[in-house]
Motif scaffolding. Structure first.
Motif, PDB file in Angstrom:
ATOM      1  N   GLN A   8       0.828  -1.199   0.000  1.00 52.67           N
ATOM      2  CA  GLN A   8       0.000   0.000   0.000  1.00 52.67           C
ATOM      3  C   GLN A   8       0.867   1.256   0.000  1.00 52.67           C
ATOM      4  O   GLN A   8       1.621   1.488   0.927  1.00 52.67           O
ATOM      5  CB  GLN A   8      -0.907   0.024   1.227  1.00 52.67           C
ATOM      6  CG  GLN A   8      -1.922  -1.087   1.227  1.00 52.67           C
ATOM      7  CD  GLN A   8      -2.746  -1.092   2.502  1.00 52.67           C
ATOM      8  OE1 GLN A   8      -2.557  -0.265   3.368  1.00 52.67           O
ATOM      9  NE2 GLN A   8      -3.643  -2.044   2.601  1.00 52.67           N
ATOM     10  N   LEU A   9       0.753   2.019  -1.078  1.00 49.69           N
ATOM     11  CA  LEU A   9       1.373   3.335  -1.151  1.00 49.69           C
ATOM     12  C   LEU A   9       0.284   4.333  -1.460  1.00 49.69           C
ATOM     13  O   LEU A   9      -0.609   4.055  -2.250  1.00 49.69           O
ATOM     14  CB  LEU A   9       2.432   3.380  -2.253  1.00 49.69           C
ATOM     15  CG  LEU A   9       3.688   2.559  -2.017  1.00 49.69           C
ATOM     16  CD1 LEU A   9       4.572   2.598  -3.246  1.00 49.69           C
ATOM     17  CD2 LEU A   9       4.450   3.078  -0.827  1.00 49.69           C
ATOM     18  N   ARG A  10       0.348   5.490  -0.827  1.00 47.83           N
ATOM     19  CA  ARG A  10      -0.689   6.504  -1.061  1.00 47.83           C
ATOM     20  C   ARG A  10      -0.485   7.168  -2.406  1.00 47.83           C
ATOM     21  O   ARG A  10       0.642   7.435  -2.821  1.00 47.83           O
ATOM     22  CB  ARG A  10      -0.646   7.552   0.038  1.00 47.83           C
ATOM     23  CG  ARG A  10      -1.097   7.013   1.369  1.00 47.83           C
ATOM     24  CD  ARG A  10      -1.053   8.091   2.385  1.00 47.83           C
ATOM     25  NE  ARG A  10       0.341   8.551   2.501  1.00 47.83           N
ATOM     26  CZ  ARG A  10       0.727   9.533   3.260  1.00 47.83           C
ATOM     27  NH1 ARG A  10      -0.140  10.191   3.984  1.00 47.83           N
ATOM     28  NH2 ARG A  10       1.987   9.900   3.324  1.00 47.83           N
ATOM     29  N   VAL A  13       0.552  12.197  -3.900  1.00 51.49           N
ATOM     30  CA  VAL A  13       1.499  12.828  -2.984  1.00 51.49           C
ATOM     31  C   VAL A  13       2.602  13.462  -3.819  1.00 51.49           C
ATOM     32  O   VAL A  13       2.748  13.191  -5.003  1.00 51.49           O
ATOM     33  CB  VAL A  13       2.099  11.806  -1.983  1.00 51.49           C
ATOM     34  CG1 VAL A  13       1.034  11.246  -1.072  1.00 51.49           C
ATOM     35  CG2 VAL A  13       2.829  10.691  -2.693  1.00 51.49           C
ATOM     36  N   GLU A  17       7.571  12.976  -1.189  1.00 50.00           N
ATOM     37  CA  GLU A  17       6.815  12.092  -0.292  1.00 50.00           C
ATOM     38  C   GLU A  17       6.739  10.684  -0.862  1.00 50.00           C
ATOM     39  O   GLU A  17       6.844   9.708  -0.116  1.00 50.00           O
ATOM     40  CB  GLU A  17       5.404  12.638  -0.063  1.00 50.00           C
ATOM     41  CG  GLU A  17       5.366  13.887   0.768  1.00 50.00           C
ATOM     42  CD  GLU A  17       3.985  14.517   0.813  1.00 50.00           C
ATOM     43  OE1 GLU A  17       3.678  15.150   1.834  1.00 50.00           O
ATOM     44  OE2 GLU A  17       3.213  14.379  -0.170  1.00 50.00           O
ATOM     45  N   TYR A  18       6.589  10.582  -2.176  1.00 47.52           N
ATOM     46  CA  TYR A  18       6.543   9.278  -2.830  1.00 47.52           C
ATOM     47  C   TYR A  18       7.872   8.541  -2.631  1.00 47.52           C
ATOM     48  O   TYR A  18       7.898   7.360  -2.308  1.00 47.52           O
ATOM     49  CB  TYR A  18       6.215   9.445  -4.307  1.00 47.52           C
ATOM     50  CG  TYR A  18       6.202   8.164  -5.084  1.00 47.52           C
ATOM     51  CD1 TYR A  18       5.354   7.120  -4.733  1.00 47.52           C
ATOM     52  CD2 TYR A  18       7.035   7.977  -6.179  1.00 47.52           C
ATOM     53  CE1 TYR A  18       5.343   5.940  -5.447  1.00 47.52           C
ATOM     54  CE2 TYR A  18       7.024   6.803  -6.899  1.00 47.52           C
ATOM     55  CZ  TYR A  18       6.179   5.784  -6.526  1.00 47.52           C
ATOM     56  OH  TYR A  18       6.173   4.616  -7.226  1.00 47.52           O
ATOM     57  N   GLN A  20       9.962   8.991  -0.166  1.00 46.36           N
ATOM     58  CA  GLN A  20      10.030   8.609   1.247  1.00 46.36           C
ATOM     59  C   GLN A  20       9.170   7.384   1.522  1.00 46.36           C
ATOM     60  O   GLN A  20       9.551   6.506   2.298  1.00 46.36           O
ATOM     61  CB  GLN A  20       9.597   9.773   2.128  1.00 46.36           C
ATOM     62  CG  GLN A  20      10.592  10.909   2.135  1.00 46.36           C
ATOM     63  CD  GLN A  20      10.049  12.145   2.833  1.00 46.36           C
ATOM     64  OE1 GLN A  20       8.871  12.238   3.162  1.00 46.36           O
ATOM     65  NE2 GLN A  20      10.930  13.123   3.044  1.00 46.36           N
ATOM     66  N   GLN A  21       8.003   7.319   0.888  1.00 43.11           N
ATOM     67  CA  GLN A  21       7.135   6.153   1.057  1.00 43.11           C
ATOM     68  C   GLN A  21       7.830   4.899   0.557  1.00 43.11           C
ATOM     69  O   GLN A  21       7.748   3.837   1.197  1.00 43.11           O
ATOM     70  CB  GLN A  21       5.823   6.337   0.303  1.00 43.11           C
ATOM     71  CG  GLN A  21       4.871   7.306   0.933  1.00 43.11           C
ATOM     72  CD  GLN A  21       3.603   7.455   0.104  1.00 43.11           C
ATOM     73  OE1 GLN A  21       3.368   6.725  -0.844  1.00 43.11           O
ATOM     74  NE2 GLN A  21       2.783   8.415   0.476  1.00 43.11           N
ATOM     75  N   GLN A  24      10.388   3.780   3.072  1.00 42.86           N
ATOM     76  CA  GLN A  24       9.714   3.121   4.190  1.00 42.86           C
ATOM     77  C   GLN A  24       9.224   1.733   3.781  1.00 42.86           C
ATOM     78  O   GLN A  24       9.297   0.779   4.556  1.00 42.86           O
ATOM     79  CB  GLN A  24       8.537   3.963   4.695  1.00 42.86           C
ATOM     80  CG  GLN A  24       8.951   5.203   5.420  1.00 42.86           C
ATOM     81  CD  GLN A  24       9.782   4.882   6.652  1.00 42.86           C
ATOM     82  OE1 GLN A  24       9.450   4.002   7.427  1.00 42.86           O
ATOM     83  NE2 GLN A  24      10.878   5.597   6.813  1.00 42.86           N
ATOM     84  N   TYR A  25       8.748   1.625   2.565  1.00 42.81           N
ATOM     85  CA  TYR A  25       8.280   0.360   1.998  1.00 42.81           C
ATOM     86  C   TYR A  25       9.403  -0.672   2.047  1.00 42.81           C
ATOM     87  O   TYR A  25       9.208  -1.814   2.462  1.00 42.81           O
ATOM     88  CB  TYR A  25       7.846   0.662   0.564  1.00 42.81           C
ATOM     89  CG  TYR A  25       7.318  -0.463  -0.268  1.00 42.81           C
ATOM     90  CD1 TYR A  25       6.024  -0.930  -0.111  1.00 42.81           C
ATOM     91  CD2 TYR A  25       8.095  -1.011  -1.289  1.00 42.81           C
ATOM     92  CE1 TYR A  25       5.529  -1.929  -0.926  1.00 42.81           C
ATOM     93  CE2 TYR A  25       7.601  -2.005  -2.103  1.00 42.81           C
ATOM     94  CZ  TYR A  25       6.317  -2.466  -1.915  1.00 42.81           C
ATOM     95  OH  TYR A  25       5.832  -3.441  -2.727  1.00 42.81           O
TER      96      TYR A  25
END
Length: 98
Positions: A8-10, A13, A17-18, A20-21, A24-25
């Motif tokens: 799940q990625l938002r 953005v 931010e993408y 950074q996601q 984190q992923y």
């Protein structure tokens, strides 16, 4: 950690931010032994492929695949701004030159 959390990625953005996601992923998604499930190369490809088609095309032309994810994330907004301003730049009428 279950697989649904790893996929799940938002959407909608900023490019930073993408990036950074995605980092984190990669940190969150581990295999049963605690190793990385996602290689750095795969993460960089996922970053490029996850962009809007117009940005993806502009960025692919100007980045090197050997760049780190941090370098790509830093350069992508600059390229996006240049591309955006070029698209909205008015073109002079052809009559003015003749």
């Amino acid at each position: 950690m279950n697989d649904s959390m790893c996929t799940q990625l938002r959407n909608n953005v900023s490019i930073r931010e993408y990036g950074q996601q995605l980092e984190q992923y990669q940190i969150i998604c581990k295999d049963k032994q605690g190793g990385q499930r996602i290689s750095n190369h795969t993460l960089k490809l996922k970053f490029i492929n996850g962009l809007r088609p117009d940005l993806k095309l502009a960025i692919r032309r100007q980045i090197n695949y050997y760049m780190s994810l941090h370098e790509k994330v830093a350069k992508a907004p600059v390229i996006a701004d240049i591309t955006k301003s070029a698209l909205h730049k008015p073109t002079p009428a052809k009559d003015k030159y003749w």
